[in-house]
Design an enzyme around this catalytic site. Structure first.
Site, PDB file in Angstrom:
ATOM      1  N   GLY A 152       0.254  -1.376  -0.323  1.00  0.00           N
ATOM      2  CA  GLY A 152      -0.564  -0.045  -0.055  1.00  0.00           C
ATOM      3  C   GLY A 152       0.769   1.239   0.006  1.00  0.00           C
ATOM      4  N   HIS A 153       2.008   1.580  -0.121  1.00  0.00           N
ATOM      5  CA  HIS A 153       3.232   2.125   0.073  1.00  0.00           C
ATOM      6  C   HIS A 153       3.855   2.366  -1.256  1.00  0.00           C
ATOM      7  CE1 HIS A 153       1.966   2.543   3.782  1.00  0.00           C
ATOM      8  NE2 HIS A 153       2.775   0.877   4.719  1.00  0.00           N
ATOM      9  N   HIS A 174      -0.226   4.525   7.052  1.00  0.00           N
ATOM     10  CA  HIS A 174      -0.673   3.136   7.362  1.00  0.00           C
ATOM     11  C   HIS A 174      -2.204   3.838   7.240  1.00  0.00           C
ATOM     12  CE1 HIS A 174       3.092   2.023   8.671  1.00  0.00           C
ATOM     13  NE2 HIS A 174       2.384   1.352   7.930  1.00  0.00           N
ATOM     14  N   ASP A 183       6.748  -4.168  12.330  1.00  0.00           N
ATOM     15  CA  ASP A 183       8.464  -4.154  11.652  1.00  0.00           C
ATOM     16  C   ASP A 183       9.522  -4.741  12.400  1.00  0.00           C
ATOM     17  OD1 ASP A 183       5.979  -2.705  10.075  1.00  0.00           O
ATOM     18  OD2 ASP A 183       7.747  -2.824   8.530  1.00  0.00           O
ATOM     19  N   LYS A 188      11.107   0.672   9.389  1.00  0.00           N
ATOM     20  CA  LYS A 188      11.110   1.531   9.417  1.00  0.00           C
ATOM     21  C   LYS A 188      10.049   1.167  11.367  1.00  0.00           C
ATOM     22  CE  LYS A 188       8.042   1.712   5.752  1.00  0.00           C
ATOM     23  NZ  LYS A 188       8.262   0.338   5.747  1.00  0.00           N
TER      24      LYS A 188
END
Ligand SMILES: Nc1ncnc2c1ncn2[C@@H]1O[C@H](COP(=O)(O)OP(=O)(O)O)[C@@H](O)[C@H]1O
Ligand SMILES: Nc1ncnc2c1ncn2[C@@H]1O[C@H](COP(=O)(O)OP(=O)(O)O)[C@@H](O)[C@H]1O
Ligand SMILES: [Mg+2]
Ligand SMILES: [Mg+2]
Ligand SMILES: [Mg+2]
Ligand SMILES: [Mg+2]
Lengths: 202, 331, 331, 202
Positions: B56-57, B219, B110, B105
């Site tokens: 989504g990034h 996000h 993560d 990140k």
């Protein structure tokens, strides 16, 4: 808790997660990134499938299988944490007849694992705020499935008033107050499922 | 929800198929994984660099795989950190024996998943080290949070650590470069509209017709404050004013700037923002050595942007200028 | 209307200021105009290439100014062709004596304004020629229309004519290359949402919650047909099926593909579309030599995409591979 | 039409365009790209300013000034077309006392210019579908401002039923029917402004 009940724990939990997927996701949308239900439902569907596909010798084996599947299918923050919790419970249950104090040992091992992975303590508005009260209840009054469920529910509800200092919700600081913690709610259903599984014949 | 997708459960794999089809001369998919690696990975004599995170990034992270930047990128589900086994596959795919640097990140998920992967790799005798990017000044770096988030500044870490690794530097040296970037890069983001998760079809937060969300992450999380929509110059000033003090810039210092679109912002608007960023820096007698305007680290179809400032010295400038063949960052 | 802008009347000039600030090492603004030219224009011994059109299509057109592509780009108001005097300024800025090629998209306004500029230039003794791009298969090329529109295929014209000019070719040769591209490039576009003009704040068309607009241009005009939103694969197939017959492709022919986002489409979705485009071409035994996925010719914040197919031969492939330093198209 | 009336023509037209900016733009949104009012209002504001800023010897000079400004400030399809029309009218008016047949000559020159630039004919749903009926009216019955305005209005309204085959609206083919042509409407206001200017003292 015999091996069949342990398998039922996982499959019941998966059922709850599928039912509560949208609810958990909407909770996470409020103070997180809106994926908790999706993550848990995806991962535990796989875990339930894996558990159903095999016959296991011991409860520890069931929990280990579920742990490994969750670890590789959930992702996000909850994946490693639930994966670790299941794995540590498996290790604590190994070679044991699961009842009474063994439950306390399992929960304690799970909590240690969660704390080590996530570097959180109680009161930070995470799943720990359900797990730790449950452990305390079992330690002080012995293991009783109905009591565990009730304690988990109260603890889950109490996360509403907490300010998050761990996980994504911590970015919101005071604004995280007034919302349930999604991981606390999913943990509550884990204990609901445990109580259900234990009510069944093995 | 209006999206050009098929089954919402297949968006990641179909995206990766389309990505590898587009860039088949330079990248490959590691079989049965969500890992995209350089076609010639592992590159012998070179430290491997692995990054990744939720999807989504885009173009992050697969768009940064290529000579001069990453060796592999791992894609999780949308906004969900990839699992340890996937990250481990990436590490194995790129390790040439010189070790592997993980660019993480700073998000609980993560960090945990990548660390678990590192443990798996170390158990197999692969040398692994990591750097945690935390450039988002919207989040306070205190014991009451999990620390600042990693956002668009991560792209500079990819670029500069990538260029360093290309020189044949050791794992320690590459890590040092990455850490240096992390120390000198800061970002602030704003949203004009939320994004929509493909799986739930729901908007990530609600925003009034004349409202913006200041201090967002990547996000779709709510930001730190809802504010009225004002002129671009005012919004830009507020963002820059939050970034600069954290960099302790002096007159005649040099910086690189990134104005990053969150996904749905017309490039026109990004350049209007960039104009003001430059104006503000010139006012402070800070020199801008490099500027990047475009979509580098997005949140699906969110409208808004982030501004990243990296304090540079001669070494970092040279590494910025080094060639890169990554599809999303060609130099 | 939510936009990161200041005065809606100043969006073009502020955007151009921000653009030149970002790319000051390679481009310059021609004083008191909306012309962006290469910093070293005119390039001696080289045919100059000028393109342009209304704004709102960023990175088109200024993003394509640079070694290997355009010499200058002229920006009109949003979706409004630039005026003859501005185009004339661009021509003067890039003419090195070898003549200037104008790349015009086939719209009544663009054609008229550029032609008037050509007349002004010829009156001053500058050799000018032009190519009119008309790649949009959504529009019938008949006497009942003004002919097919020029859309994303224009980027290929910039790239290939630009590469040809860089070889020192004559105006006639550069024009021939451009014409060859025009003959072999076809595009089809779809919108999932309209765009919003900064000056009026109004949505360009209305679209239901489950509707798409097929056959859109790049100015927020309504398309040729409203349809229900279906899976990406179906939409992609319909678009490709409209493009391919116009190219008369045979087995083993080679093509270059561009999947272009209209402004607000997540890159994830563009790659999902690209996956299907490749699948369809493979089925037809057509080889894809180059693929470009990203935002190349946009309509402000419109969601949707266009698919462009260019039939290539050895000459065009070589020109595609030639280096380009344009900010929006680096090779 | 003396030089002051000619200047008034431009300034009145600008006033109408400012008033009708949103209306013209909304017409263009239906069958074009939604900028006609914006383009015309921007360009003629500059033209009116330029005309007001100077004193001119002749009507032809006023029209030329307006033409050059419009040409460089409107853009799109309408810029070159209105610019050309004004320029051709200036040329036809040069050295003439503007009345009667001179109006017909001016309109004819403008139409020739528009046709040459835009390669359109009548019936294609463009501004020509106002200009040509106006010219025909003036040719057949002589110049009368009120009649011109009336003819322009009827012709403008009649564009609604046409199918566009030129300009952006032609992409819509039959779907362009049922909408007024934006350029026809802006041309109608040009003739309205002319009638207004001629009513004023010079
Ligand atoms: N450090 C931590 N320790 C314990 N639990 C945590 C920690 N961080 C997050 N959590 C739990 O994880 C939940 C969020 O999980 P999920 O939404 O699946 O992951 P992510 O935050 O990566 O999107 C939170 O509601 C919280 O209960
Ligand atoms: N070929 C042509 N001949 C005459 N008038 C035209 C032609 N093409 C377009 N027009 C007129 O121009 C008007 C549109 O102008 P405008 O919206 O300002 O330009 P654009 O179409 O470039 O956006 C149309 O309504 C029509 O009256
Ligand atoms: Mg979450
Ligand atoms: Mg997440
Ligand atoms: Mg227009
Ligand atoms: Mg128009």
């Amino acid at each position: 808790m015999n091996v069949n009940q342990t398998a039922a724990w996982i499959t019941h939990y998966n059922q709850h997660l599928q039912d509560q997927k949208d609810y958990l996701t909407s909770l996470d949308r409020k103070i997180g990134d809106g994926d908790h239900g999706i993550n848990m439902a995806r991962g535990f569907a796989e875990a339930a499938k894996a558990v159903e596909a095999e016959t296991f010798e011991t409860s520890a084996d069931v929990l280990k299988k579920a742990a490994m599947t969750v670890m590789s299918k959930v992702g996000g923050a909850s994946g490693p944490l639930y994966g670790t919790a299941l794995l540590k419970m498996s290790m604590a249950a190994k070679g044991k007849d699961i009842k009474g104090d063994v439950f306390a040992d399992m929960f304690e091992a799970a909590i240690d694992g969660i704390k080590q992975r996530g570097k959180a303590e109680t009161g930070e508005k995470t799943m720990l705020d359900v797990w730790v009260p449950v452990l305390e209840e079992v330690k002080s009054s012995g293991f009783d499935a109905a009591n565990v469920e009730e304690t988990a529910q109260k603890a889950m509800e109490a996360t509403k008033d907490l300010t998050a200092t761990k996980g994504r919700a911590s970015y919101l600081k005071e604004r995280s107050k007034g919302h349930l913690d999604p991981g606390a709610v999913s943990s509550y259903y884990l204990f609901v499922s445990l109580a259900e599984a234990l009510k069944e014949e093995g | 929800m209006k999206k050009l997708i098929n089954d919402p459960n297949l968006v990641i794999t179909e995206m990766l198929d389309g990505f590898v089809a587009a860039h088949s001369s330079s990248v490959k998919r590691v079989k049965n994984t969500t890992v995209v690696a350089r076609k010639n990975a592992p590159v012998s004599g070179k430290v491997g660099i692995v990054s990744g995170g939720g999807s989504g990034h885009e173009p992050a992270h697969a768009g940064y795989v290529g000579e001069g930047m990453l060796d592999a990128a791992v894609s999780g589900e949308v906004f969900t950190s990839p699992t340890p086994d996937q990250v481990f596959e990436a590490i194995k795919a790129v390790d040439s024996g010189k070790g592997v640097l993980l660019v993480i990140k700073n998000y609980t998920g993560d960090v945990m998943n990548f660390e678990m992967a590192a443990e798996l790799a170390e158990a197999e005798g692969i040398q692994v080290d990591q750097v945690v990017v935390n450039d988002d000044v919207a989040v306070e770096d205190s014991s009451f949070t999990t620390g600042r988030r990693g956002v668009a500044g991560t792209v500079f870490v990819h670029k500069l650590a990538g260029a360093m690794a290309e020189t044949g530097a050791s794992l320690e040296e590459v890590k040092q470069t990455a850490e240096k970037v992390v120390q000198h890069v800061r970002t602030m983001g704003v949203a004009l509209s939320p994004c929509i998760m493909p799986s739930s079809g729901e908007e990530s937060f609600e925003l009034g017709d004349k409202e913006i969300e200041m201090g967002i992450g990547i996000h779709g999380e709510p930001g730190i404050e809802k504010k009225p929509l004002v002129f671009a110059d005012e919004i830009t000033s507020e963002m820059v004013e939050r970034i600069l003090p954290e960099l302790e810039l002096n007159e005649n210092d040099e910086v690189a700037v990134m104005v990053n679109g969150m996904g749905a912002t017309p490039e026109m608007e990004l350049y209007i923002v960039n104009r003001k960023v430059h104006e503000l820096l010139v006012e402070k007698s800070v020199t801008v050595s490099h500027t990047f305007v475009g979509e580098y680290m997005t949140s699906l179809e969110m409208a808004g942007c982030s501004i990243t400032v990296l304090k540079v010295d001669d070494q970092l400038k040279e590494l910025l200028d080094a060639p890169s063949q990554a599809p999303a960052f060609r130099i």
